[in-house]
Design an enzyme around this catalytic site. Structure first.
Site, mmCIF file in Angstrom:
data_model
loop_
_atom_site.group_PDB
_atom_site.id
_atom_site.type_symbol
_atom_site.label_atom_id
_atom_site.label_comp_id
_atom_site.label_asym_id
_atom_site.label_seq_id
_atom_site.Cartn_x
_atom_site.Cartn_y
_atom_site.Cartn_z
ATOM 1 N N LYS A 1 -19.670 -4.597 -15.247
ATOM 2 C CA LYS A 1 -20.160 -4.289 -13.815
ATOM 3 C C LYS A 1 -20.592 -3.059 -14.303
ATOM 4 C CE LYS A 1 -19.481 -3.954 -9.425
ATOM 5 N NZ LYS A 1 -18.760 -3.009 -9.226
ATOM 6 N N HIS B 1 -24.232 -3.235 -14.797
ATOM 7 C CA HIS B 1 -25.105 -4.123 -13.645
ATOM 8 C C HIS B 1 -25.258 -3.650 -12.637
ATOM 9 C CE1 HIS B 1 -23.029 -5.519 -9.355
ATOM 10 N NE2 HIS B 1 -23.986 -6.931 -9.443
ATOM 11 N N ASN B 2 -24.930 -2.100 -12.386
ATOM 12 C CA ASN B 2 -24.116 -1.241 -11.420
ATOM 13 C C ASN B 2 -25.928 -0.391 -11.996
ATOM 14 O OD1 ASN B 2 -22.466 -2.051 -10.361
ATOM 15 N ND2 ASN B 2 -21.668 0.048 -9.345
ATOM 16 N N ASN C 1 1.084 -1.241 0.031
ATOM 17 C CA ASN C 1 0.317 -0.477 0.003
ATOM 18 C C ASN C 1 0.633 1.239 0.286
ATOM 19 O OD1 ASN C 1 -3.010 0.907 0.247
ATOM 20 N ND2 ASN C 1 -1.836 2.285 1.990
ATOM 21 N N ARG C 2 0.570 2.015 -0.696
ATOM 22 C CA ARG C 2 1.681 3.274 -0.387
ATOM 23 C C ARG C 2 2.031 4.132 0.884
ATOM 24 N NH1 ARG C 2 -1.384 8.346 -3.119
ATOM 25 N NH2 ARG C 2 -2.920 7.947 -1.293
ATOM 26 N N SER D 1 -17.670 -6.818 -8.464
ATOM 27 C CA SER D 1 -19.228 -6.567 -7.217
ATOM 28 C C SER D 1 -19.601 -7.448 -5.751
ATOM 29 C CB SER D 1 -20.144 -6.715 -7.498
ATOM 30 O OG SER D 1 -21.570 -6.506 -7.664
ATOM 31 N N GLU E 1 -28.646 -2.385 -10.655
ATOM 32 C CA GLU E 1 -29.188 -2.096 -9.386
ATOM 33 C C GLU E 1 -29.332 -1.030 -9.114
ATOM 34 O OE1 GLU E 1 -25.189 -3.129 -7.465
ATOM 35 O OE2 GLU E 1 -25.872 -1.054 -5.849
ATOM 36 N N ARG F 1 -39.762 16.378 -39.144
ATOM 37 C CA ARG F 1 -38.163 16.737 -39.017
ATOM 38 C C ARG F 1 -38.311 16.963 -40.790
ATOM 39 N NH1 ARG F 1 -35.159 12.547 -38.712
ATOM 40 N NH2 ARG F 1 -33.310 13.946 -38.073
ATOM 41 N N ALA G 1 -10.452 4.788 -8.026
ATOM 42 C CA ALA G 1 -10.281 5.164 -9.405
ATOM 43 C C ALA G 1 -9.707 5.931 -10.331
ATOM 44 C CB ALA G 1 -12.052 4.514 -9.789
ATOM 45 N N VAL H 1 -7.023 0.362 -6.256
ATOM 46 C CA VAL H 1 -6.888 1.926 -5.617
ATOM 47 C C VAL H 1 -7.600 3.147 -5.987
ATOM 48 C CG1 VAL H 1 -4.211 1.732 -5.240
ATOM 49 C CG2 VAL H 1 -4.878 2.966 -7.262
HETATM 50 P P1 NDP Z 1 -10.171 3.849 -1.707
HETATM 51 O O1 NDP Z 1 -11.235 3.824 -3.650
HETATM 52 O O2 NDP Z 1 -11.326 4.097 -1.108
HETATM 53 O O3 NDP Z 1 -8.992 3.783 -2.858
HETATM 54 C C1 NDP Z 1 -7.890 4.065 -1.306
HETATM 55 C C2 NDP Z 1 -7.001 3.392 -1.985
HETATM 56 O O4 NDP Z 1 -6.426 3.834 -2.396
HETATM 57 C C3 NDP Z 1 -6.210 3.571 -0.648
HETATM 58 O O5 NDP Z 1 -5.083 2.423 -0.391
HETATM 59 C C4 NDP Z 1 -4.920 4.431 -1.167
HETATM 60 O O6 NDP Z 1 -3.276 4.594 -0.537
HETATM 61 C C5 NDP Z 1 -5.187 4.236 -2.700
HETATM 62 N N1 NDP Z 1 -4.899 5.554 -3.618
HETATM 63 C C6 NDP Z 1 -5.190 6.147 -3.504
HETATM 64 N N2 NDP Z 1 -4.972 7.325 -4.714
HETATM 65 C C7 NDP Z 1 -3.212 6.720 -4.429
HETATM 66 C C8 NDP Z 1 -2.130 6.664 -5.286
HETATM 67 N N3 NDP Z 1 -2.449 7.982 -6.655
HETATM 68 N N4 NDP Z 1 -1.176 5.925 -5.461
HETATM 69 C C9 NDP Z 1 -0.845 4.886 -5.124
HETATM 70 N N5 NDP Z 1 -2.397 4.356 -4.426
HETATM 71 C C10 NDP Z 1 -3.109 5.684 -4.394
HETATM 72 O O7 NDP Z 1 -10.725 2.304 -1.579
HETATM 73 P P2 NDP Z 1 -11.583 0.985 -1.652
HETATM 74 O O8 NDP Z 1 -10.939 -0.047 -0.998
HETATM 75 O O9 NDP Z 1 -13.535 1.459 -1.040
HETATM 76 O O10 NDP Z 1 -11.867 0.863 -3.332
HETATM 77 C C11 NDP Z 1 -11.558 0.689 -3.779
HETATM 78 C C12 NDP Z 1 -11.878 0.004 -5.679
HETATM 79 O O11 NDP Z 1 -12.249 -0.552 -5.440
HETATM 80 C C13 NDP Z 1 -12.554 1.731 -6.190
HETATM 81 O O12 NDP Z 1 -12.547 1.667 -7.777
HETATM 82 C C14 NDP Z 1 -13.795 1.123 -5.848
HETATM 83 O O13 NDP Z 1 -14.799 2.216 -6.511
HETATM 84 C C15 NDP Z 1 -13.544 0.108 -6.187
HETATM 85 N N6 NDP Z 1 -15.104 -0.914 -5.479
HETATM 86 C C16 NDP Z 1 -15.030 -0.004 -4.113
HETATM 87 C C17 NDP Z 1 -16.110 -0.990 -3.759
HETATM 88 C C18 NDP Z 1 -16.518 -0.771 -1.752
HETATM 89 O O14 NDP Z 1 -17.611 -1.595 -1.964
HETATM 90 N N7 NDP Z 1 -15.979 0.099 -1.406
HETATM 91 C C19 NDP Z 1 -17.335 -2.478 -4.306
HETATM 92 C C20 NDP Z 1 -17.206 -2.670 -5.534
HETATM 93 C C21 NDP Z 1 -16.136 -2.214 -5.394
HETATM 94 P P3 NDP Z 1 -2.876 5.265 0.546
HETATM 95 O O15 NDP Z 1 -3.709 4.671 2.351
HETATM 96 O O16 NDP Z 1 -1.963 5.184 0.490
HETATM 97 O O17 NDP Z 1 -4.211 6.807 0.504
#
Ligand code: NDP
Length: 481
Positions: free
Chosen positions: A183, A186-187, A32-33, A128, A190, A450, A76, A74
């Site tokens: 996906k 799917h959303n 993780n970062r 999902s 939903e 038209r 999106a 990370v």
């Molecule tokens: P987040 O979307 O909140 O992202 C946080 C993570 O991204 C942390 O690990 C953070 O690292 C990292 N991050 C952010 N910016 C950077 C960067 N520039 N470089 C490196 N690392 C970075 O996390 P979620 O777990 O909620 O979601 C992850 C993905 O899964 C997203 O795309 C989300 O849309 C998708 N998703 C989420 C669901 C949910 O229920 N939450 C369901 C299905 C899909 P750091 O800790 O260092 O800040």
């Protein structure tokens, strides 16, 4: 010992997917970062399996067996590109970068193209099921190059949800952005599922006079019918919940302004591009917008706009037949909503060169995800075999189901309209159904207009080839355009 899979991005989703892999016996390299998240995960759950702690992407890459499989979880958008940019110089040919976030499918298409040029397989994966699904078994929709699935598929299938027949809710969808596209739709589905449940809830109260607690029993009963699904099940839970602070049903103290994170909006934007009439999803996205975008305007509307005849919320009818009508209308609307969403997939397949197997896609949604439902088993069956229907609604079992539901569906929409109770998905799906089967649509007049104001031409019913124009501002004779 090398790890079989690496995960970078250990917020809720990444952490739970990493744990899911470890619980299935894989050695998982963690990154993780900010290292604190890695350590927090190891501290809380390190005993669940074999983890390798890494602090840098170089360490992550070095800890993996080849071809490397690196799951990027990370945020999106730009963060995904940032991580890819840092990873690529560290990787070798045939290594696989997997993006399991909610990425926009066009970004996924671009990333696959760019990485393919450098010999790296990029796989966009729709995941999902939220936090709990990630840990216990999500529904997984992988795209990307077919060959990468040989190295990746078995791992994903291991951690995926399993349907009743034991099959994993994970299968290769098609190249580049196909997984993320599926996906996304799917959303969207939903959104429509939730909106139409909301409409049923409102009608049960305003027309049938059922309080939330009584409705919870109705939804519980519905969950034993062909509507059986996760969302119907949890609707009963939400409606039964009593607010600790006021003693009122919780539903009555929740502010009626729905939020959204954007995947529904993407679905509708893309549907507009494709010309795909996903009216149920669009109405659902707009219903959320109407509920939340301009609260002051809603307040003023309540003061100044008249209800008109019948548009009062009085005269409740305690009528079990109406409750059954709503149930049937809900099922019919849901069928149309799925028919629209699946048709959008077919249209996208033609546009982007994907061969989307609708039976497989329906099978992936049977477990693990929010729209999991008994209906998906039936939809899967409808698309299996030689003659897949051109539209879901044409499958014989659904023709029969709609025929059975139609009188109820029409009564429910009519009652909602008479009483001034909004039911946009009940109504728009019925309009779609009636439009689809109508021998002639009023589109003929649209074409006439038209042609009148813009010389946009029209075709004639008695001539398959020709294109015509009427000289509207001249002698009004017809010419070949
Ligand atoms: P987040 O979307 O909140 O992202 C946080 C993570 O991204 C942390 O690990 C953070 O690292 C990292 N991050 C952010 N910016 C950077 C960067 N520039 N470089 C490196 N690392 C970075 O996390 P979620 O777990 O909620 O979601 C992850 C993905 O899964 C997203 O795309 C989300 O849309 C998708 N998703 C989420 C669901 C949910 O229920 N939450 C369901 C299905 C899909 P750091 O800790 O260092 O800040």
């Amino acid at each position: 010992q090398k790890a079989q899979i690496g995960v970078t991005g250990l917020a809720v989703m990444g952490a739970n997917l990493a744990r899911n892999f470890a619980r299935h016996g894989y050695t998982v390299a963690l990154h993780n970062r900010s290292v604190s998240k890695t350590d927090a995960l190891l501290e809380a759950h390190g005993s669940e399996g074999n983890f390798i702690r890494t602090e840098t992407l170089q360490e992550l890459v070095d800890s993996l067996e080849t071809p490397r499989r690196i799951l990027v979880m990370v945020k999106a958008g730009a963060p995904v590109d940032a991580v890819i940019e840092q990873l690529v110089p560290l990787l070798e040919k045939d290594d696989i970068i997997i993006d399991g976030g909610n990425s926009y499918f066009q970004d996924t298409r671009r990333r696959e193209r760019e990485l393919a040029a450098q010999g790296i397989d990029f796989v966009g994966v729709g995941v999902s099921g939220g936090e709990e699904g990630a840990l216990l078994g999500p529904s997984i929709m992988p795209g990307g190059p077919r060959k990468s699935y040989d190295a990746l598929g078995p791992l994903l299938e291991d951690i995926a949800a399993k349907a009743e027949d034991g099959k994993p809710c994970c299968a290769w969808i098609d190249t580049d952005g196909a997984g993320h596209f599926v996906k996304m739709v799917h959303n969207g589905i939903e959104y429509a599922d939730m909106q139409v449940i909301g409409e049923a809830h409102e009608l049960l109260r305003a027309v049938a006079g059922l309080e939330p607690g009584e409705q919870a029993e109705v939804f519980e009963q519905w969950n034993t019918t062909e509507l059986a699904s996760y969302l119907i099940e949890i609707t009963a839970h939400v409606l039964r919940q009593v607010d600790a602070r006021t003693g009122a049903p919780l539903i009555d103290v929740i502010v009626d302004a729905a939020g959204q994170k954007g995947t529904g909006r993407w679905t509708v934007q893309e549907a507009l591009e494709l010309g795909s009439p996903v009216t149920a999803i669009a109405e659902s996205v707009f219903a959320r917008a109407l509920s939340s975008a301009e609260p002051e305007m809603r307040l003023e509307a309540q003061r100044v706009l008249p209800a008109g005849i019948g548009g009062t919320t009085e005269d409740v009818v305690h009528d079990p037949e109406f409750v059954e009508d709503v149930r049937k209308a809900l099922y019919a609307s849901k069928l149309v909503s799925y028919a629209q969403g699946l048709d959008m997939l077919t249209m996208a397949g033609a546009e982007y060169g994907w061969d989307l197997d609708l039976a497989t896609i329906a099978s992936l949604w049977r477990e693990g995800c929010i729209i999991r439902a008994q209906l998906l088993e039936v939809i899967m069956e409808a698309y299996q075999g030689e003659a897949a229907p051109a539209n879901l609604l044409f499958a014989p079992q659904f023709v029969a189901a709609i025929e059975d539901a139609l009188p109820s569906w029409r009564r429910v929409v009519a009652r909602a309209v008479e009483r001034g109770i909004p039911a946009p998905v009940f109504a728009s799906t019925l309009n779609y159904y009636d439009s689809l089967r109508r021998p002639r649509l009023n589109a003929a007049l649209t074409q006439g207009l038209r042609d009148y104001f813009g010389a946009h031409t029209y075709r004639r019913t008695d001539d398959a080839e020709g294109v015509y124009h009427t000289l509207w501002s001249g002698d009004r004779s017809e010419v070949v355009a």
